[in-house]
Design a protein around this motif. Sequence first.
Motif, PDB file in Angstrom:
ATOM      1  N   TYR A  43     -56.750  27.565  20.358  1.00 39.44           N
ATOM      2  CA  TYR A  43     -56.471  28.839  20.942  1.00 39.44           C
ATOM      3  C   TYR A  43     -55.434  29.989  19.812  1.00 39.44           C
ATOM      4  N   HIS A  46     -61.329  30.126  20.474  1.00 39.32           N
ATOM      5  CA  HIS A  46     -60.432  31.421  21.545  1.00 39.32           C
ATOM      6  C   HIS A  46     -59.686  32.127  21.248  1.00 39.32           C
ATOM      7  N   GLU A  66     -64.146  35.164  20.535  1.00 36.65           N
ATOM      8  CA  GLU A  66     -64.815  34.235  20.513  1.00 36.65           C
ATOM      9  C   GLU A  66     -65.040  34.370  18.804  1.00 36.65           C
TER      10      GLU A  66
END
Length: 156
Positions: free
Chosen positions: A6, A51, A69
């Motif tokens: 992330y 992400h 993304e």
Amino acid sequence: MGSKRYWLMKSEPSSFSIDDLSRSPDQTTCWDGVRNYQARNFMRNMAVGDHVLFYHSNADPPAIVGIAEVVTTAYPDPTQFDTTDTHYDPESKPSNPRWDMVDIRFVRKLVRPLTLDELRKESTLKGMVLLQKGSRLSVQPVSPLEWRHILRRAGR
DNA sequence: GCCAACGTTGGC
DNA sequence: GCCAACGTTGGC
């Protein structure tokens, strides 16, 4: 398939907003112009499918506004060789490019943008790079815990 | 527009 | 290697 990572990426909406991303061809853009080694190194650590939180900096109010993304791994940023580009870097040689970028694709806007003010009120997010004093990193990691918390706060 | 914090550059 | 000067980021 390893677990996804992330990230958070900043953009000034006056130059490139989440709406600009959603209107881009394929809803995809290359993240050129990064000229900070730490930010570059984070992009080099990105994998396809990672992400991304899309953050509006220098905005009113500054806020996390959407999700994107990663759709390519890092590759050389051509603007570093373009003498007419503001991000031209005369020190960088095509045989050994100094600056990389990735492509990211729009996923969705947050139902409710999360302002910097709101983020600061969340004790769970105390450790976020974004919230550290003086933090200016334009590409930064986000922990799975922070990611989950943010999405929950954003009303999914 | 202001300015604090940061990263980079370059003289020494 | 130190550090002053400078340019940039980004919240306010």
